[in-house]
Design a protein around this motif. Structure first.
Motif, PDB file in Angstrom:
ATOM      1  N   LEU A  61       6.794   3.150  11.626  1.00  0.00           N
ATOM      2  CA  LEU A  61       7.849   4.103  11.264  1.00  0.00           C
ATOM      3  C   LEU A  61       7.764   4.524   9.804  1.00  0.00           C
ATOM      4  O   LEU A  61       8.199   5.625   9.446  1.00  0.00           O
ATOM      5  N   GLY A  62       7.193   3.683   8.961  1.00  0.00           N
ATOM      6  CA  GLY A  62       7.074   4.042   7.550  1.00  0.00           C
ATOM      7  C   GLY A  62       5.761   4.692   7.182  1.00  0.00           C
ATOM      8  O   GLY A  62       5.586   5.144   6.054  1.00  0.00           O
ATOM      9  N   PHE A  63       4.829   4.791   8.151  1.00  0.00           N
ATOM     10  CA  PHE A  63       3.504   5.327   7.859  1.00  0.00           C
ATOM     11  C   PHE A  63       3.529   6.843   7.785  1.00  0.00           C
ATOM     12  O   PHE A  63       4.127   7.518   8.630  1.00  0.00           O
ATOM     13  N   ARG A  64       2.858   7.402   6.784  1.00  0.00           N
ATOM     14  CA  ARG A  64       2.777   8.850   6.597  1.00  0.00           C
ATOM     15  C   ARG A  64       1.305   9.264   6.589  1.00  0.00           C
ATOM     16  O   ARG A  64       0.637   9.190   5.555  1.00  0.00           O
ATOM     17  N   PRO A  65       0.772   9.679   7.748  1.00  0.00           N
ATOM     18  CA  PRO A  65      -0.667   9.952   7.857  1.00  0.00           C
ATOM     19  C   PRO A  65      -1.115  11.102   6.958  1.00  0.00           C
ATOM     20  O   PRO A  65      -0.394  12.080   6.766  1.00  0.00           O
ATOM     21  N   GLU A  66      -2.335  10.948   6.442  1.00  0.00           N
ATOM     22  CA  GLU A  66      -2.901  11.988   5.573  1.00  0.00           C
ATOM     23  C   GLU A  66      -4.066  12.718   6.229  1.00  0.00           C
ATOM     24  O   GLU A  66      -4.584  13.676   5.669  1.00  0.00           O
ATOM     25  N   THR A  67      -4.485  12.262   7.406  1.00  0.00           N
ATOM     26  CA  THR A  67      -5.553  12.939   8.146  1.00  0.00           C
ATOM     27  C   THR A  67      -5.109  13.114   9.593  1.00  0.00           C
ATOM     28  O   THR A  67      -4.212  12.418  10.077  1.00  0.00           O
ATOM     29  N   SER A  68      -5.773  14.008  10.292  1.00  0.00           N
ATOM     30  CA  SER A  68      -5.441  14.254  11.703  1.00  0.00           C
ATOM     31  C   SER A  68      -5.736  13.026  12.561  1.00  0.00           C
ATOM     32  O   SER A  68      -4.972  12.693  13.471  1.00  0.00           O
ATOM     33  N   ASP A  69      -6.854  12.362  12.270  1.00  0.00           N
ATOM     34  CA  ASP A  69      -7.191  11.168  13.041  1.00  0.00           C
ATOM     35  C   ASP A  69      -6.131  10.082  12.863  1.00  0.00           C
ATOM     36  O   ASP A  69      -5.710   9.435  13.839  1.00  0.00           O
ATOM     37  N   ASP A  70      -5.687   9.887  11.627  1.00  0.00           N
ATOM     38  CA  ASP A  70      -4.652   8.884  11.382  1.00  0.00           C
ATOM     39  C   ASP A  70      -3.327   9.290  12.028  1.00  0.00           C
ATOM     40  O   ASP A  70      -2.552   8.434  12.479  1.00  0.00           O
ATOM     41  N   ALA A  71      -3.079  10.596  12.077  1.00  0.00           N
ATOM     42  CA  ALA A  71      -1.850  11.068  12.718  1.00  0.00           C
ATOM     43  C   ALA A  71      -1.860  10.734  14.207  1.00  0.00           C
ATOM     44  O   ALA A  71      -0.853  10.307  14.777  1.00  0.00           O
ATOM     45  N   LEU A  72      -3.024  10.913  14.851  1.00  0.00           N
ATOM     46  CA  LEU A  72      -3.121  10.573  16.274  1.00  0.00           C
ATOM     47  C   LEU A  72      -2.954   9.066  16.480  1.00  0.00           C
ATOM     48  O   LEU A  72      -2.232   8.629  17.385  1.00  0.00           O
ATOM     49  N   ARG A  73      -3.614   8.290  15.644  1.00  0.00           N
ATOM     50  CA  ARG A  73      -3.486   6.825  15.759  1.00  0.00           C
ATOM     51  C   ARG A  73      -2.028   6.410  15.574  1.00  0.00           C
ATOM     52  O   ARG A  73      -1.541   5.520  16.272  1.00  0.00           O
ATOM     53  N   ARG A  74      -1.340   7.089  14.662  1.00  0.00           N
ATOM     54  CA  ARG A  74       0.063   6.759  14.453  1.00  0.00           C
ATOM     55  C   ARG A  74       0.892   7.052  15.697  1.00  0.00           C
ATOM     56  O   ARG A  74       1.751   6.259  16.077  1.00  0.00           O
ATOM     57  N   GLU A  75       0.641   8.201  16.338  1.00  0.00           N
ATOM     58  CA  GLU A  75       1.410   8.555  17.531  1.00  0.00           C
ATOM     59  C   GLU A  75       1.197   7.532  18.647  1.00  0.00           C
ATOM     60  O   GLU A  75       2.147   7.124  19.326  1.00  0.00           O
ATOM     61  N   SER A 106       0.818  -1.214   0.000  1.00  0.00           N
ATOM     62  CA  SER A 106       0.000   0.000   0.000  1.00  0.00           C
ATOM     63  C   SER A 106       0.851   1.265   0.000  1.00  0.00           C
ATOM     64  O   SER A 106       2.037   1.245   0.327  1.00  0.00           O
ATOM     65  N   GLU A 107       0.201   2.375  -0.354  1.00  0.00           N
ATOM     66  CA  GLU A 107       0.836   3.683  -0.261  1.00  0.00           C
ATOM     67  C   GLU A 107       1.122   4.003   1.203  1.00  0.00           C
ATOM     68  O   GLU A 107       0.445   3.502   2.117  1.00  0.00           O
ATOM     69  N   ALA A 108       2.100   4.867   1.451  1.00  0.00           N
ATOM     70  CA  ALA A 108       2.576   5.125   2.818  1.00  0.00           C
ATOM     71  C   ALA A 108       1.517   5.724   3.732  1.00  0.00           C
ATOM     72  O   ALA A 108       1.630   5.622   4.953  1.00  0.00           O
ATOM     73  N   GLY A 109       0.457   6.329   3.171  1.00  0.00           N
ATOM     74  CA  GLY A 109      -0.581   6.930   3.998  1.00  0.00           C
ATOM     75  C   GLY A 109      -1.861   6.128   4.060  1.00  0.00           C
ATOM     76  O   GLY A 109      -2.866   6.600   4.595  1.00  0.00           O
ATOM     77  N   ASP A 110      -1.841   4.915   3.557  1.00  0.00           N
ATOM     78  CA  ASP A 110      -3.044   4.081   3.521  1.00  0.00           C
ATOM     79  C   ASP A 110      -3.396   3.604   4.936  1.00  0.00           C
ATOM     80  O   ASP A 110      -2.570   2.987   5.607  1.00  0.00           O
ATOM     81  N   PRO A 111      -4.628   3.856   5.404  1.00  0.00           N
ATOM     82  CA  PRO A 111      -5.020   3.434   6.753  1.00  0.00           C
ATOM     83  C   PRO A 111      -4.928   1.923   6.977  1.00  0.00           C
ATOM     84  O   PRO A 111      -4.891   1.481   8.134  1.00  0.00           O
ATOM     85  N   ILE A 112      -4.890   1.132   5.918  1.00  0.00           N
ATOM     86  CA  ILE A 112      -4.766  -0.315   6.104  1.00  0.00           C
ATOM     87  C   ILE A 112      -3.475  -0.648   6.838  1.00  0.00           C
ATOM     88  O   ILE A 112      -3.373  -1.682   7.511  1.00  0.00           O
ATOM     89  N   ILE A 113      -2.491   0.237   6.749  1.00  0.00           N
ATOM     90  CA  ILE A 113      -1.229   0.020   7.456  1.00  0.00           C
ATOM     91  C   ILE A 113      -1.456   0.044   8.965  1.00  0.00           C
ATOM     92  O   ILE A 113      -0.918  -0.801   9.698  1.00  0.00           O
ATOM     93  N   LEU A 114      -2.274   0.969   9.436  1.00  0.00           N
ATOM     94  CA  LEU A 114      -2.565   1.042  10.869  1.00  0.00           C
ATOM     95  C   LEU A 114      -3.366  -0.175  11.322  1.00  0.00           C
ATOM     96  O   LEU A 114      -3.169  -0.684  12.428  1.00  0.00           O
TER      97      LEU A 114
END
Length: 203
Positions: free
Chosen positions: A153-167, A125-133
């Protein structure tokens, strides 16, 4: 024994090794040579490497282009979504690999199997795909923390919600991989996002 004759459907040690399992294949000169050398056994048309080290050695001798071609051939022969996805990913066919992997996820019968297929889907998948999370969560559930950490470490969030989940997942995977210095900063970043009103705290 390193060549494949696709026109006669005779496969070599390379194809057998990349299959990663017992492989059904017709008789042929290459197969006979492998058997005579004691490298494989055959039973009812199924070929099995005598030892995993043989398969590993055959794979290491392949150049990258040849390896991709053989994985593509194995993907075309496969009748199972998960197996097809794995070979498509190795062949560099990311879109089809993702589709096949997600189909395999839908049919998974255990948490471990689901994590395996989601990992393939994530890698395709692309680096910002939520399937990664989603894959990270599945991997953590079966204690595959190193794979989970690599995905985070390779995930690049594209939304604020995904950014929080990544953190949050960053902190979890850092803790479980003993990267303790990264836990605090990840939690602080998550708290900052919530305090700034960027995301809902229940995400």
């Amino acid at each position: 024994i390193r060549n494949c004759d696709w026109s006669s459907d005779v496969c070599s040690s390379d194809l057998l090794a990349l299959a990663g399992e017992a492989t059904r294949t017709p008789d042929g000169e290459a197969l006979s040579e492998l058997a005579s050398l004691g490298l494989v056994t055959t039973e009812d048309g199924v070929v099995i490497p005598r030892h995993s080290l043989f398969a590993a050695a055959a794979v290491e001798l392949l150049d990258p282009a040849a390896r991709r071609d053989l994985h593509a051939e194995l993907a075309a022969r496969s009748t199972r979504d998960g197996e097809r996805a794995r070979h498509l990913l190795a062949a560099g066919e990311l879109g089809p690999a993702r589709v096949a992997a997600l189909a395999a996820v839908a049919d998974a019968v255990s948490h471990h199997e689901r994590a395996d297929h989601l990992l393939v889907a994530a890698r395709a998948s692309e680096a910002g795909d939520p399937i990664i999370l989603e894959a990270v969560g599945a991997l953590l559930r079966v204690a595959r923390v190193s794979d989970a950490r690599d995905l985070v470490l390779g995930f690049r969030p594209e939304t604020s919600d995904d950014a929080l989940r990544r953190e949050v997942l960053d902190a979890q995977t850092a803790y479980w991989t003993a990267d303790f210095a990264a836990v605090g900063p990840a939690l602080d970043a998550a708290a900052d996002r919530i305090d700034a009103g960027e995301v809902r705290p229940d995400v």
